[in-house]
Each structure stands twice: as C-alpha cells, then as structure tokens.
Write an enzyme that holds these catalytic residues in place. Sequence first.
Site, PDB file in Angstrom:
ATOM      1  CE  LYS A  48      32.424  39.479  38.572  1.00 19.44           C
ATOM      2  NZ  LYS A  48      32.246  38.045  38.286  1.00 19.44           N
ATOM      3  CD  GLN A  92      30.509  35.310  39.974  1.00 16.51           C
ATOM      4  OE1 GLN A  92      30.392  36.298  39.274  1.00 16.51           O
ATOM      5  NE2 GLN A  92      31.633  35.027  40.602  1.00 16.51           N
ATOM      6  CG  ASP A 115      34.256  35.774  33.044  1.00 19.66           C
ATOM      7  OD1 ASP A 115      34.944  36.749  33.399  1.00 19.66           O
ATOM      8  OD2 ASP A 115      33.267  35.374  33.673  1.00 19.66           O
TER       9      ASP A 115
END
Length: 273
Positions: A48, A92, A115
């Site tokens: 990322k 994460q 997300d």
Amino acid sequence: MTILDGKKVSTELLNELKLKIDKLDKKLGLAIIWVGNNEASNIYIKNKLKRCEELGVIGKLYHLEENATEDEVINLIESLNNNDEINGIILQSPVPDHIDIIKCFNKIKPSKDIDGFSNISMGNLVLGKPSHISCTPKGIMKLLDYYHIDLDGKNVCLINRSLIVGKPLFNLLIRRNATVTMCHSHTYNLSEHTKNADIVISAVGKPKFITKEMIKFGAVVIDVGISRVDGKVVGDVDYDNVLDQVSYITPVPGGVGPMTVAMIFENLLEKID
Ligand code: NAP
C-alpha cells in the site's frame, strides 16, 4: 474462457486516479495503523505504501507494539481524525486479540473510513446511501463491470459472510439485481449451491476448495481466497482443472488482490460527509 485480469484493470484504474490526484491543489494523506507484527500485514502494508509513493499520496505508517492498548489505538485514531493532512485512515487487520477491532473501526470518522468497515459506512451501504465501500467487494464489482458481466437476475453463490468480504459484497450484488445465496461453514451441500450458480465467488482461504465438479459449465468464477502453498500464493479454486469449465475466471495472484489495492485510492479521492 476469459481471464479476468485484475492486474491489467487495476493498472488502468491507478493511471486514471493518478491523473486526478496530480490535479489536486493539496497532496492526499493516507494513514495506516499497524498493531503488532503480523507477517502478512507487513507485506500488505509495504504494498500500500509503495502504491502511495507511485501515486504521489503521502502514506504514513503508524506502527504500534503488539502490547499497545485499545485506548492507545483509539487515541491515535482520534488524533488522525482531527489531522487535516490525513484524508484516509486504515486500521490494518488483524490486530492482537486484546483489541476490539470493531470498536476501533467505529472510531474512524466516516469521511476518513477508507475501508468502509464502521457501522455508519456499512449501514449506509445497506441503505444504498453514499459511503466508502470496502475495497475488496468494490474491486470485485469493478472487475465484473469492466468485463461487462451481467448480474441482473443471475444466480450468485457467495461463499463468505465476513465483514470484509461477504457482507458488503452481498449488498452490492443485491443492489445490482443478482439473486445471491450466501454460504458459510455451516452450509449443507455446498456444491448444490455452487452448481446452481451463474457466478461463484469464493473467499474461504483453503487451496483447491472449489473443484471442477462444483461448477456449472460456463459459470463465472471469482477467487478471493489467499493461501500459501510451498511459498506460492494460491486461491481457493483448483485453477488448472476448472479452466475448461468456466467462461470467466480470476487468477490468484493477479485477480481480486490488485483491484482491492486500487480501490483504496479510489475511496481516498471520494468525498463522503
Ligand atoms: P474469514 O473471516 O475467515 O472468512 C472465511 C469465510 O469462509 C467464512 O465466512 C467461513 O464461514 C467460510 N468458510 C470456511 N470454511 C468453509 C467451508 N468448509 N464451507 C463453506 N464456507 C466456509 O476470512 P476473510 O477475511 O473474509 O477472508 C477470506 C479469504 O479471502 C482469505 O483467504 C483472505 O486472505 C482472502 N482475502 C483476499 C483479499 C484480496 O484482496 N484478494 C481481501 C480480503 C480477504 P463462517 O463464517 O461460518 O466461519
């Protein structure tokens, strides 16, 4: 048979996104919070951050120790919520067991919830209101659309019911008038469901879980699973053996994975109140 080439499609999408990002007055900032030392997370995060660099986005990693408290994570999220240099926050997954990840997701303010895992983002998705949509489901829909795969009225067998994949994807498919059967580890006679499906989407994480016998001739197969076998990344599908049974299929790697990463940046550019 056509391969659904997520690598190619995501490269095209990222090139388009870069043109948009280059035109912005101010650089975009993406914060990634990593708690602990999960090896797979390390790889995903590096990927990322590399993409951030390529796109001219400021990627900032906040790495907390394995024994960081839930309060420390929440305090960090709250300070990033109030930081004007940060447009998106990724927590994460996984986090260590002593941290309630859902509680933490819910601390991320919706406009920065890249997300889309918070209750508000997920609720808006279910209601069809504007929200950041989780990157893997969104990437799968983009890939299907890119190859003009019709969903209207089609039977879709979705094997997964997680927050990350199944729940958002179910809603996106329904919105597009697919008839969705959602399967999981308690489903009886899974192959009866898969054999009836025009489109099978598997996100289980078990190699060779989907075999040729489970697929209707001419079906579309989307393989979301990621496992490692002898150091190699593989999906859920017995790929080589199903190839002459399907009309379209995603490879692993190079299918859903790259689409997921591209969607992070699409979400980062999107304005959600
Ligand atoms: P997860 O929460 O463990 O979900 C796995 C799902 O598979 C669950 O719904 C589980 O059912 C179901 N399942 C397990 N065994 C089964 C069986 N024998 N029959 C039918 N269903 C079964 O994992 P996840 O986070 O959703 O991820 C799933 C997979 O996708 C993993 O391999 C992950 O690495 C991969 N993934 C890939 C990407 C990408 O970008 N390519 C992104 C996210 C995830 P229960 O709900 O009953 O447990």
